[in-house]
Design a protein around this motif. Structure first.
Motif: not given
Length: 217
Positions: A191-215
């Motif tokens: 299910g992960w073949t369409a996901v690149p090894k590296t990619y760029t996202i907005s830092t705003y979206d990264l914060g949303t993606w981490i939500g409830l977790k941590a870094y």
């Protein structure tokens, strides 16, 4: 003086299940501790020299992300060695705190700290994430993020996914983050073949993606 900033991570699950499990900024001193002094950043974008590693087991997103982050500063140990240090099991890597301890151990530093993020993130947490991203990358330190869907990058499988990724660079003066994803190119399963090894996202979206977790930064 060690800088005060928060950090988290998850382990990736099987090809069919799509489960992932969860596992800071100033100039570095000789021991790698953060300080509040240092040169002013001039670059609008920077990506660290790093090596991408695909996760070797469906629950190894934590070890693989940690290995990617370590590769920016050293020749990293095996994913099995890192999994033992992280306490990774078939349920994944329990908490980002394990990633913080493992990064600091293998790099002989006190640089990394756990930075929690609410869901949704507060503006202060979003500001800190951007600050950490630019500060750390400018000084040669990659970040490891524990993320959960909710929000997900294009190409990701459906369903709730708990995962770890490495953050290895920034663009747009820190408004965008460069992600090295250990599940990319099919390493996480069919299910992960369409996901690149590296990619760029907005830092705003990264914060949303981490939500409830941590870094770890």
């Amino acid at each position: 003086m060690k800088r005060s900033v928060p950090r988290a991570v998850i382990a990736l699950a099987g090809a069919s299940a799509g489960i992932l499990l969860v596992v800071p900024p100033a100039s570095a001193s000789a021991t790698g501790a953060r300080t509040t002094t240092g040169t002013v950043r001039a670059a609008a974008a920077k990506t660290l020299p790093f090596t991408w590693f695909g996760q070797e087991r469906y629950y190894y997103c934590g070890p693989a992300s940690t290995k990617i982050a370590l590769s920016a500063r050293m020749t990293p140990p095996s994913q099995d060695t890192l999994a033992a240090s992280l306490g990774t099991t078939t349920n994944g890597t329990d908490d980002i705190s394990n990633v913080v301890a493992t990064l600091n151990h293998f790099l002989g530093t006190t640089w990394y700290e756990r930075k929690p993020v609410n869901d949704p993130p507060t503006q202060a947490q979003r500001d800190l994430l951007k600050q950490d991203l630019v500060f750390d990358v400018d000084r040669g330190w990659a970040i490891v993020a524990n993320v959960v869907s909710g929000w997900r990058p294009p190409g990701y499988p459906s369903g709730t996914i708990y995962h770890y990724v490495a953050v290895v660079g920034y663009a747009d003066d820190g408004d965008s983050a460069v992600i090295a994803d250990p599940a990319g190119a099919g390493a996480g399963g069919s299910g992960w073949t369409a996901v690149p090894k590296t990619y760029t996202i907005s830092t705003y979206d990264l914060g949303t993606w981490i939500g409830l977790k941590a870094y770890a930064a």
